[in-house]
Design a protein around this motif. Sequence first.
Motif, PDB file in Angstrom:
ATOM      1  N   ASP A  54       0.824  -1.209   0.000  1.00 18.62           N
ATOM      2  CA  ASP A  54       0.000   0.000   0.000  1.00 18.62           C
ATOM      3  C   ASP A  54       0.858   1.258   0.000  1.00 18.62           C
ATOM      4  O   ASP A  54       0.592   2.199  -0.759  1.00 18.62           O
ATOM      5  N   LEU A  55       1.877   1.300   0.845  1.00 19.53           N
ATOM      6  CA  LEU A  55       2.740   2.483   0.933  1.00 19.53           C
ATOM      7  C   LEU A  55       3.452   2.735  -0.393  1.00 19.53           C
ATOM      8  O   LEU A  55       3.537   3.869  -0.849  1.00 19.53           O
ATOM      9  N   LYS A  56       3.943   1.692  -1.021  1.00 15.72           N
ATOM     10  CA  LYS A  56       4.668   1.844  -2.283  1.00 15.72           C
ATOM     11  C   LYS A  56       3.733   2.008  -3.488  1.00 15.72           C
ATOM     12  O   LYS A  56       4.182   2.314  -4.578  1.00 15.72           O
ATOM     13  N   ARG A  57       2.410   1.785  -3.256  1.00 12.97           N
ATOM     14  CA  ARG A  57       1.425   1.783  -4.344  1.00 12.97           C
ATOM     15  C   ARG A  57       1.878   0.790  -5.413  1.00 12.97           C
ATOM     16  O   ARG A  57       1.892   1.081  -6.602  1.00 12.97           O
ATOM     17  N   ARG A  58       2.242  -0.366  -4.946  1.00  8.69           N
ATOM     18  CA  ARG A  58       2.794  -1.407  -5.815  1.00  8.69           C
ATOM     19  C   ARG A  58       1.795  -2.549  -5.962  1.00  8.69           C
ATOM     20  O   ARG A  58       1.192  -2.979  -4.972  1.00  8.69           O
ATOM     21  N   ALA A  59       1.641  -3.037  -7.173  1.00  2.00           N
ATOM     22  CA  ALA A  59       0.748  -4.179  -7.415  1.00  2.00           C
ATOM     23  C   ALA A  59       1.275  -5.382  -6.650  1.00  2.00           C
ATOM     24  O   ALA A  59       2.480  -5.648  -6.664  1.00  2.00           O
ATOM     25  N   ASP A  60       0.387  -6.105  -5.973  1.00  2.00           N
ATOM     26  CA  ASP A  60       0.859  -7.238  -5.183  1.00  2.00           C
ATOM     27  C   ASP A  60       1.287  -8.415  -6.053  1.00  2.00           C
ATOM     28  O   ASP A  60       1.800  -9.411  -5.554  1.00  2.00           O
ATOM     29  N   SER A  61       1.141  -8.284  -7.373  1.00  2.00           N
ATOM     30  CA  SER A  61       1.672  -9.316  -8.266  1.00  2.00           C
ATOM     31  C   SER A  61       3.185  -9.138  -8.477  1.00  2.00           C
ATOM     32  O   SER A  61       3.855 -10.032  -8.987  1.00  2.00           O
ATOM     33  N   LYS A  62       3.699  -7.969  -8.089  1.00  2.00           N
ATOM     34  CA  LYS A  62       5.146  -7.726  -8.176  1.00  2.00           C
ATOM     35  C   LYS A  62       5.763  -8.132  -6.839  1.00  2.00           C
ATOM     36  O   LYS A  62       5.520  -7.506  -5.816  1.00  2.00           O
ATOM     37  N   ALA A  63       6.568  -9.161  -6.867  1.00  2.00           N
ATOM     38  CA  ALA A  63       7.107  -9.743  -5.638  1.00  2.00           C
ATOM     39  C   ALA A  63       8.100  -8.804  -4.942  1.00  2.00           C
ATOM     40  O   ALA A  63       8.683  -7.918  -5.564  1.00  2.00           O
ATOM     41  N   LEU A  64       8.260  -9.023  -3.658  1.00  2.00           N
ATOM     42  CA  LEU A  64       9.214  -8.277  -2.834  1.00  2.00           C
ATOM     43  C   LEU A  64      10.389  -9.188  -2.481  1.00  2.00           C
ATOM     44  O   LEU A  64      10.272 -10.409  -2.499  1.00  2.00           O
ATOM     45  N   ILE A  65      11.496  -8.575  -2.115  1.00  2.00           N
ATOM     46  CA  ILE A  65      12.690  -9.289  -1.658  1.00  2.00           C
ATOM     47  C   ILE A  65      12.643  -9.368  -0.138  1.00  2.00           C
ATOM     48  O   ILE A  65      12.113  -8.473   0.522  1.00  2.00           O
ATOM     49  N   CYS A  66      13.220 -10.413   0.425  1.00  2.00           N
ATOM     50  CA  CYS A  66      13.420 -10.422   1.870  1.00  2.00           C
ATOM     51  C   CYS A  66      14.868 -10.747   2.185  1.00  2.00           C
ATOM     52  O   CYS A  66      15.596 -11.293   1.359  1.00  2.00           O
ATOM     53  N   ALA A  73       4.980 -15.247   4.899  1.00  2.00           N
ATOM     54  CA  ALA A  73       3.589 -14.887   4.618  1.00  2.00           C
ATOM     55  C   ALA A  73       3.227 -15.250   3.174  1.00  2.00           C
ATOM     56  O   ALA A  73       4.041 -15.055   2.268  1.00  2.00           O
ATOM     57  N   PRO A  74       2.027 -15.772   2.956  1.00  2.00           N
ATOM     58  CA  PRO A  74       1.611 -16.165   1.600  1.00  2.00           C
ATOM     59  C   PRO A  74       1.673 -15.017   0.592  1.00  2.00           C
ATOM     60  O   PRO A  74       2.003 -15.247  -0.565  1.00  2.00           O
ATOM     61  N   ASN A  75       1.380 -13.780   1.026  1.00  2.00           N
ATOM     62  CA  ASN A  75       1.386 -12.659   0.087  1.00  2.00           C
ATOM     63  C   ASN A  75       2.796 -12.137  -0.213  1.00  2.00           C
ATOM     64  O   ASN A  75       2.961 -11.175  -0.944  1.00  2.00           O
ATOM     65  N   LEU A  76       3.808 -12.802   0.315  1.00  2.00           N
ATOM     66  CA  LEU A  76       5.193 -12.486  -0.034  1.00  2.00           C
ATOM     67  C   LEU A  76       5.682 -13.397  -1.163  1.00  2.00           C
ATOM     68  O   LEU A  76       6.620 -13.078  -1.872  1.00  2.00           O
ATOM     69  N   VAL A  77       5.008 -14.521  -1.341  1.00  2.00           N
ATOM     70  CA  VAL A  77       5.413 -15.522  -2.327  1.00  2.00           C
ATOM     71  C   VAL A  77       4.851 -15.142  -3.707  1.00  2.00           C
ATOM     72  O   VAL A  77       3.684 -14.792  -3.841  1.00  2.00           O
ATOM     73  N   ALA A  78       5.714 -15.206  -4.726  1.00  2.00           N
ATOM     74  CA  ALA A  78       5.310 -14.868  -6.093  1.00  2.00           C
ATOM     75  C   ALA A  78       4.329 -15.909  -6.634  1.00  2.00           C
ATOM     76  O   ALA A  78       4.228 -17.022  -6.112  1.00  2.00           O
ATOM     77  N   GLU A  79       3.630 -15.537  -7.700  1.00  2.00           N
ATOM     78  CA  GLU A  79       2.616 -16.422  -8.298  1.00  2.00           C
ATOM     79  C   GLU A  79       3.195 -17.760  -8.743  1.00  2.00           C
ATOM     80  O   GLU A  79       2.493 -18.764  -8.784  1.00  2.00           O
ATOM     81  N   ASP A  80       4.500 -17.788  -9.090  1.00  2.00           N
ATOM     82  CA  ASP A  80       5.127 -19.038  -9.536  1.00  2.00           C
ATOM     83  C   ASP A  80       5.731 -19.832  -8.373  1.00  2.00           C
ATOM     84  O   ASP A  80       6.554 -20.721  -8.591  1.00  2.00           O
ATOM     85  N   ASP A  81       5.302 -19.518  -7.145  1.00  2.00           N
ATOM     86  CA  ASP A  81       5.771 -20.193  -5.928  1.00  2.00           C
ATOM     87  C   ASP A  81       7.285 -20.045  -5.741  1.00  2.00           C
ATOM     88  O   ASP A  81       8.003 -20.997  -5.473  1.00  2.00           O
ATOM     89  N   SER A  82       7.748 -18.794  -5.891  1.00  2.00           N
ATOM     90  CA  SER A  82       9.160 -18.494  -5.670  1.00  2.00           C
ATOM     91  C   SER A  82       9.269 -17.291  -4.742  1.00  2.00           C
ATOM     92  O   SER A  82       8.285 -16.589  -4.489  1.00  2.00           O
TER      93      SER A  82
END
Length: 187
Positions: free
Chosen positions: A44-56, A97-106
Amino acid sequence: MIGNEIENALQALQQGGLILYPTDTVWGIGCDATNPDAIRKVYDLKRRADSKALICLVSDIRMLEKHIYELPDVAYDIIELATRPTTIIYDKPLNVAPNLVAEDDSLAIRVASDEFCQKLIRKFKRPIVSTSANISGEPTPSHFKEISSEILKGVDYVVNLHRDKKNSNPSSIIKLTNDGVVKVIRK
């Protein structure tokens, strides 16, 4: 000084908040990588689509092994031999968290090389999200002073370290699949 900053950042992370912190690459927005609500706040803060994965970030290889179903052997070599911060995208992440995992399970994970990040993550005992401190689509800030007021106001704690230091470039990104494919995404 570093101890106080770790304690303050730790408190924000434990409460599900967002931190703004210096990493081994650029200033990052971070949160608990196991907390779906905190991750939603980052998107939300980044106004980023949740389909674009994040790094941890993880503190070390042992923590990495706890969050990947099967760590390809070549990952150990890449991590050991890399001459700059390198993020690796792995198949089948675990215990995040499930919403951290990309659509291709990566999931893209980097073993932090920065002392502050390593100490914070070790004390937190969980991976933390690391995404550039900018609104999606805007340039990545190379100095703390270039971070927008919207980002500064949108986090729960701003780490007071390395604010005068010029950031390096974002990390290299390599995708490793469990069937042995190695693909360079960003040099």
